[in-house]
Every structure is written in structure tokens, then in C-alpha cells.
Design an enzyme around this catalytic site. Structure first.
Site, PDB file in Angstrom:
ATOM      1  CD  GLU A   1     -13.837  19.765   7.026  1.00 42.30           C
ATOM      2  OE1 GLU A   1     -13.305  19.701   8.362  1.00 42.30           O
ATOM      3  OE2 GLU A   1     -13.558  19.132   6.259  1.00 42.30           O
TER       4      GLU A   1
ATOM      5  CB  CYS B   1     -16.496  17.158  -1.682  1.00 40.90           C
ATOM      6  SG  CYS B   1     -16.978  16.054  -0.315  1.00 40.90           S
TER       7      CYS B   1
ATOM      8  CB  CYS C   1     -20.911  12.034  11.043  1.00 43.13           C
ATOM      9  SG  CYS C   1     -21.538  10.638  10.187  1.00 43.13           S
TER      10      CYS C   1
ATOM     11  CB  CYS D   1     -16.512   5.605  10.058  1.00 44.28           C
ATOM     12  SG  CYS D   1     -18.033   5.192   9.084  1.00 44.28           S
TER      13      CYS D   1
ATOM     14  CB  CYS E   1     -14.632   9.342   9.808  1.00 43.21           C
ATOM     15  SG  CYS E   1     -15.156  10.805   8.997  1.00 43.21           S
TER      16      CYS E   1
ATOM     17  CB  CYS F   1     -15.234  13.724   5.098  1.00 43.41           C
ATOM     18  SG  CYS F   1     -15.605  12.545   6.116  1.00 43.41           S
TER      19      CYS F   1
HETATM   20  S1  SF4 Z   1     -16.998   8.409   7.081  1.00 42.08           S
HETATM   21 FE1  SF4 Z   1     -17.119  10.035   8.681  1.00 42.08          FE
HETATM   22  S2  SF4 Z   1     -18.863  11.438   7.788  1.00 42.08           S
HETATM   23 FE2  SF4 Z   1     -18.848   9.462   6.700  1.00 42.08          FE
HETATM   24  S3  SF4 Z   1     -20.604   8.351   7.688  1.00 42.08           S
HETATM   25 FE3  SF4 Z   1     -18.516   7.642   8.579  1.00 42.08          FE
HETATM   26  S4  SF4 Z   1     -18.284   8.804  10.467  1.00 42.08           S
HETATM   27 FE4  SF4 Z   1     -19.859  10.000   9.034  1.00 42.08          FE
END
Ligand code: SF4
Length: 347
Positions: free
Chosen positions: A92, A105, A112, A116, A119, A332
């Protein structure tokens, strides 16, 4: 031999390519102008080139490897592009207009590895790193879609850019070098979850990028609940790296703080964050959680404002991110996750 991508070519790459094709060297300069001054990667639109050369460019180079698959627009005009890559993976990019300015962005990875817990991008882990040209192509899609060159670029999309350092650095070089796109590094923000070795590699580049580090908590125990994986570094090491960044690069670091109700939004956390920000000469960007799961809730508006006020009263510069694009799944990775689920449902 794998093909080189047009978005990554240097002048000397193009010079040797056109010479090998029996074309005069001034053609290399014309191609450079199309790619880096007119943001055009489709040889068919490079109308001052002979037809034969346009065809040869298409066969000798990767010109545009990705395409816009879906566009979602919120009422505040924030626009999210779902971009499909040559291997059918999806990423994206987001176009964020604000006060006469426009920010892009960009993503750096497919999925990823940091994970997190609030996320959507981290849900399925890392699929693969983006190549440098795939990072740059997002900029071209954004320009083609909005008709504008961005005032700012933030690497806050899908992925931990500092874990894809070599490709990110190559993309940054093309975006900032004067004979390529030539954007000032001062208008580019690299966001990191606090991957300390990557921060030191960024320092080695020696360019005045803005570094935004995601703290999300003021103690390691709370932080480990939010970022449970092995890629989490201790807060003390992150703060040391931030100090080193400011001392060597001369730019104030931003602490990103995603606010999660009942987890990290207490008045005591605000006091501690204020002390950290003052002690390390950092700005704070507060991001009320964009609810992607049942697990975390966005704090009540009053709690968000109280938290901000505590920081501001101590003289810390605070940005409270007005929610842009919530209705288009702008946190995100949400649009990508929606797309993955849709694909899985249709299988
Ligand atoms: S917020 Fe999402 S994209 Fe960013 S580092 Fe953490 S898991 Fe990865």
C-alpha cells in the site's frame, strides 16, 4: 541475467545501454529527463525517442513492474492505493493532503517481521523485502494518481524499512540525488520500530533525513506487550541511538507513540514520556490507535487530550495525528489485509 529496473538506472547505465543499442549518447540524457524530471517510466510515452528505442527499452529493462489495483478515498481526501507487484503480492501507499501540502506514505516490505500487536501489517509476518525499484515505483504511482509531486515522503507504510536497509538506501539515493529525482532529504521521514542496528546504518548515510522512532511505551515491560517479538530493542539502547542520530546528523528525532486505551495512556506514562522527550530533545507524535482488532482500543478523546496536555505543559513539542483515512482502512496494512482476506475467500 536479471533485468535492471529503469527507476534504478544511473546515467552511466543508460549511456552504456543506448551505446550498445547503437544510439547516440544524448538519448541517455533524454531518458534520464523522462524518468527523473517528468516521472515517466513508460517508454511508450517518451515521445522524443525513436520508436525502435522505446521498444528496446521495454525489452531490456524493467520499466514499471507494479500497478495500482485498488483506490480508496476518504472524505478528507486521503487516498490509499493498493499496489500489485509482479509476483502478485500487494503493498500500500497513501497520499495524504494537508494544509496545501501533500505527503506520500510508502511501504518498504511485503508484510512485516516486527509484529506490533496493534498493526495489521504484522499479522502475517514478513513475506519479502521490496526491491529498490518497487519502493521508488510507489512514488511514481502517487504522482500519476495525484498529479502532484509530494512535499514530504514518510516511510511509515508496510514494513520496517531499516530491516530492508540496502534496498531502502538505494531507493533513497535515487530519490535524493540531484541528477535523479533530487528531493531534499530534509523532507523525508524514515520511521522505525526502534531497530537499533538500522539506526546506526542510517547515521552512516550522513544525510539529514528525519528519524521517527516508535516507542509506544515508556517501560520495556509494557513495550514487550505491544511488540512481543525478538526484533524489539531495549528502550535505553533506542534512546542512545536517537541521541547519536541527533548528534551526528543534527536533526531532532521524533518519538512515535501509538495510544492504546488502558495500556500506555495513563497520566504517569505521559509524565515519563515528557521527561524522556525533554531529556533526549525529541518531539512526540501521538497516534490514537486505529482499531484493527478486538485486542486494543482507542483511548477516549478526553484521555488523549489530557495526555497531550501533560506533554505540552512541560514544553515538549507534540503532534497529535488527526485521524486521516480511517474510513479507508488507512492504518498501515489494513487495505492489504482486506485484500488478502478477499483473495482467500475467493479461493
Ligand atoms: S507498526 Fe506494523 S509495519 Fe510498523 S513495525 Fe510494527 S508491525 Fe511493522
Amino acid at each position: 541475467m536479471s533485468l535492471k529496473a529503469l527507476a534504478n538506472c544511473t546515467y552511466s547505465d543508460l549511456e552504456s545501454l543506448v551505446s550498445n543499442l547503437g544510439q547516440p549518447v544524448f538519448r541517455a540524457k533524454q531518458i534520464m529527463e523522462w524518468v527523473f524530471k517528468h516521472y515517466e517510466l513508460d517508454p511508450d510515452r517518451m515521445l522524443n525517442l525513436p520508436l525502435k528505442l522505446r521498444e528496446e527499452l521495454k525489452s531490456k529493462l524493467i520499466c514499471m513492474s507494479s500497478e495500482i489495483k485498488e483506490v480508496s478515498k476518504a472524505s478528507d481526501k486521503t487516498t490509499k492505493l493498493l499496489i500489485s507487484l509482479s509476483d502478485d503480492e500487494a503493498i500500500e501507499m497513501v497520499i495524504i493532503p494537508s494544509h496545501q501540502r501533500i505527503t506520500f506514505c510508502l511501504s518498504t516490505q511485503v508484510g512485516c517481521p516486527v509484529g506490533c500487536r496493534f498493526c495489521a501489517s504484522g499479522e502475517g509476518g514478513l513475506v519479502r523485502n521490496l526491491k529498490a525499484h518497487e519502493i521508488i515505483e510507489q512514488l511514481y504511482h502517487g504522482i500519476a494518481h495525484s498529479g502532484k509531486f509530494p512535499d514530504n515522503i514518510v516511510f511509515m507504510g508496510i514494513g520496517e524499512g531499516l530491516l530492508n536497509f540496502d534496498n531502502l538506501a538505494e531507493a533513497l539515493e535515487k530519490i535524493t540525488e540531484a541528477d535523479h529525482i533530487g528531493m531534499s532529504p530534509r523532507r523525508i521521514t524514515i520511521s522505525s520500530s526502534g531497530y537499533v542496528p538500522g539506526i546506526y546504518r542510517l547515521i552512516e548515510l550522513g544525510k539529514p533525513f528525519i528519524l521517527a522512532v516508535s516507542l509506544h511505551a515508556v517501560d520495556d515491560e509494557t513495550r514487550s506487550e505491544i511488540i512481543p517479538g525478538k526484533l524489539r530493542y531495549p528502550i535505553a539502547e533506542i534512546l542512545q541511538a536517537c541521541d547519536d542520530y541527533e548528534n551526528k546528523i543534527g536533526r531532532m528525532v521524533t518519538f512515535e507513540y501509538t495510544m492504546l486505551a488502558g495500556v500506555n495512556d495513563s497520566a504517569a506514562a505521559a509524565e515519563k514520556l515528557a521527561a524522556m522527550a525533554r531529556g533526549h530533545h525529541a518531539k512526540v507524535n501521538l497516534i490514537p490507535c486505529n482499531e484493527t482488532s478486538e485486542e486494543f482500543k482507542r483511548p477516549a478523546e478526553i484521555d488523549i487530550l489530557n495526555f497531550r496536555d501533560i506533554l505540552e505543559k512541560t514544553g515538549v513539542t507534540v503532534m497529535l495525528r488527526l485521524e486521516k483515512g480511517g474510513k479507508v482502512a488507512a492504518a498501515c496494512g489494513q487495505l492489504r489485509v482486506k485484500h488478502l482476506k478477499k483473495t482467500a475467500d475467493n479461493d
